[in-house]
Design an enzyme around this catalytic site. Structure first.
Site, PDB file in Angstrom:
ATOM      1  CE1 TYR A 100       5.655  23.830 -19.545  1.00 13.18           C
ATOM      2  CE2 TYR A 100       6.499  21.916 -20.732  1.00 13.18           C
ATOM      3  CZ  TYR A 100       5.611  22.968 -20.627  1.00 13.18           C
ATOM      4  OH  TYR A 100       4.666  23.151 -21.601  1.00 13.18           O
ATOM      5  CD  GLU A 188       2.298  24.855 -19.961  1.00 13.50           C
ATOM      6  OE1 GLU A 188       2.824  25.018 -21.069  1.00 13.50           O
ATOM      7  OE2 GLU A 188       1.855  25.796 -19.281  1.00 13.50           O
TER       8      GLU A 188
END
Ligand code: GDP
Ligand code: MN
Length: 376
Positions: A100, A188
């Site tokens: 991530y 993101e």
């Protein structure tokens, strides 16, 4: 403004972040045409503004021979109330591991904060709760920019092994560039994948831009998708109102941003949940009140609170606006009105004659609206 994955990916790839080959399409005919040009395995992804598309069935792998079948299931499907009108057809990535990497505008820390984790792919909010030690957070001072030691802090913190650190560092630098140049509030990559042959690829893109910067991004005009909650915020903006949707059930109509913030705080303090931030500004124009009500009632509410301070705005003007507005739209939930300031007596008189209860203390009015909402 929320961007779709394909739009975010476009920004990533312009900045040199690899995203994998793919095309966004709106028809099955287009899928038919391109299905054989993207390798042995494809991934078909719904382009809608909701989180967790994967879990909701909006991301599916397909062989070229069944791509049309899979695509026709996703195109037109309903995901959390939104209809899928566009799909992204990509060459599937042979995934070895998922990380991530995200960056947000961070008001609390007055900077730009990177978050990275070795536990990618899943909901990062979930990781934050179950494995807080597995997320590294590094706040960048935007006036100094991203420093190399911070790049290393992020890359080591996310536990990238030695052979991936150069690529991962590159991702961090480029993501920061995308974030700053596009006036983002969020950028993101989840998951940031490692392929079986050791390449890093951004397998998803979630980007949100700051509407306060739209004056310097004429290109955003064509990127806006009017489905979903963005539409309400845009309608409000066109009408000269500032509206931000929240997840509670008490609609708030307030004049002045400071008073609107205070109103939301006091609602929360008293155990209620504001449905929105809405600043109708210094105007008492009935049309504006009608627009405000229409925007507000586009989602289910339990009660509505008007909290108006009459300074330059005269309370009696607002009262007339409210009465006209209520004649035009049917409201079948309790409404609590609090008015104070210039000409408040006249205003109260007008409203009471029209059958509305009016309070002058904010505390009292908010307690009442919270009680009404919580009893429904
Ligand atoms: P989200 O659910 O909206 O976040 O959609 P994502 O694009 O993140 O996809 C969800 C999950 O689908 C990912 O975490 C992957 O596990 C899987 N996935 C997405 N793209 C690919 C791909 O190209 N190949 C493979 N094998 N899996 C993928
Ligand atoms: Mn994702």
């Amino acid at each position: 403004m929320k961007l779709h994955e394909y739009q975010g990916s476009e920004l990533f790839s312009q900045a040199g972040i690899p995203t994998g080959a793919g095309h966004v399409v709106t028809t099955i005919e287009e899928v038919e045409k391109l299905k054989d040009s993207l390798g042995d395995l494809l991934v078909i992804k719904a382009q809608v503004h909701v989180g967790g598309r994967g879990k909701a069935g909006g991301v599916k792998l397909a062989k070229p021979e069944n791509a049309v079948e899979v695509a026709s299931k996703i195109l037109g499907m309903d995901i959390k109330g939104l209809t899928v009108k566009k799909i992204l057809v990509k060459e599937a990535i042979d995934i070895d591991k998922e990380y991530y990497l995200g960056v947000i505008q961070d008001r609390a820390n007055r900077g730009v904060t990177f978050m990275a984790s070795v536990m990618g792919g899943v909901d990062i909010e979930e990781v934050a709760v179950t494995h807080p030690d597995k997320i590294i957070k590094v706040t960048i001072d935007p006036s100094l920019g991203l420093q190399e030691f911070q790049v290393r802090e992020i890359v080591f913190g996310a536990e990238f092994p030695v052979e991936l650190r150069t690529q991962a560092s590159d991702f961090v630098r480029k993501l920061y560039k995308v974030f700053m140049e596009n006036d983002c509030t969020l950028a993101e990559i989840n998951p940031l994948v490692v392929t079986k042959n050791g390449q890093l690829i951004a397998a998803d893109a979630k980007v949100e831009t700051d509407d306060n910067a739209d004056f310097r991004h004429p290109e955003w005009e064509d990127m806006r998708d009017l489905d979903g909650s963005d539409k309400l915020e845009l309608d409000a903006k066109k009408a000269g109102l500032s509206y931000v949707e929240l997840d509670g059930d008490i609609g708030c109509v307030v004049n002045g941003a400071g008073l609107a913030m205070a109103t939301m705080d006091v609602i929360k303090y008293n155990g209620g949940k504001p449905a929105n931030f809405l600043d109708i500004g210094g105007s008492s124009n009935p049309d504006k009140v009608v627009t405000a009500m229409n925007i507000l009632m586009a989602k289910p509410l339990k009660a509505i609170l008007f909290n108006i301070f009459g300074g330059i705005t005269r309370c009696d003007d607002v009262a007339r606006g409210l009465i006209t507005a209520f004649e035009k739209i049917k409201v079948d939930i309790p409404v609590v009105i609090r008015l104070t300031g210039t000409n408040e007596e006249v205003a109260r008189d007008l409203l009471e004659k029209a059958g509305y209860k009016v309070g002058s203390s904010m505390d009292e009015a908010i307690k009442e609206v919270v009680a009404l909402a919580n009893n429904r």
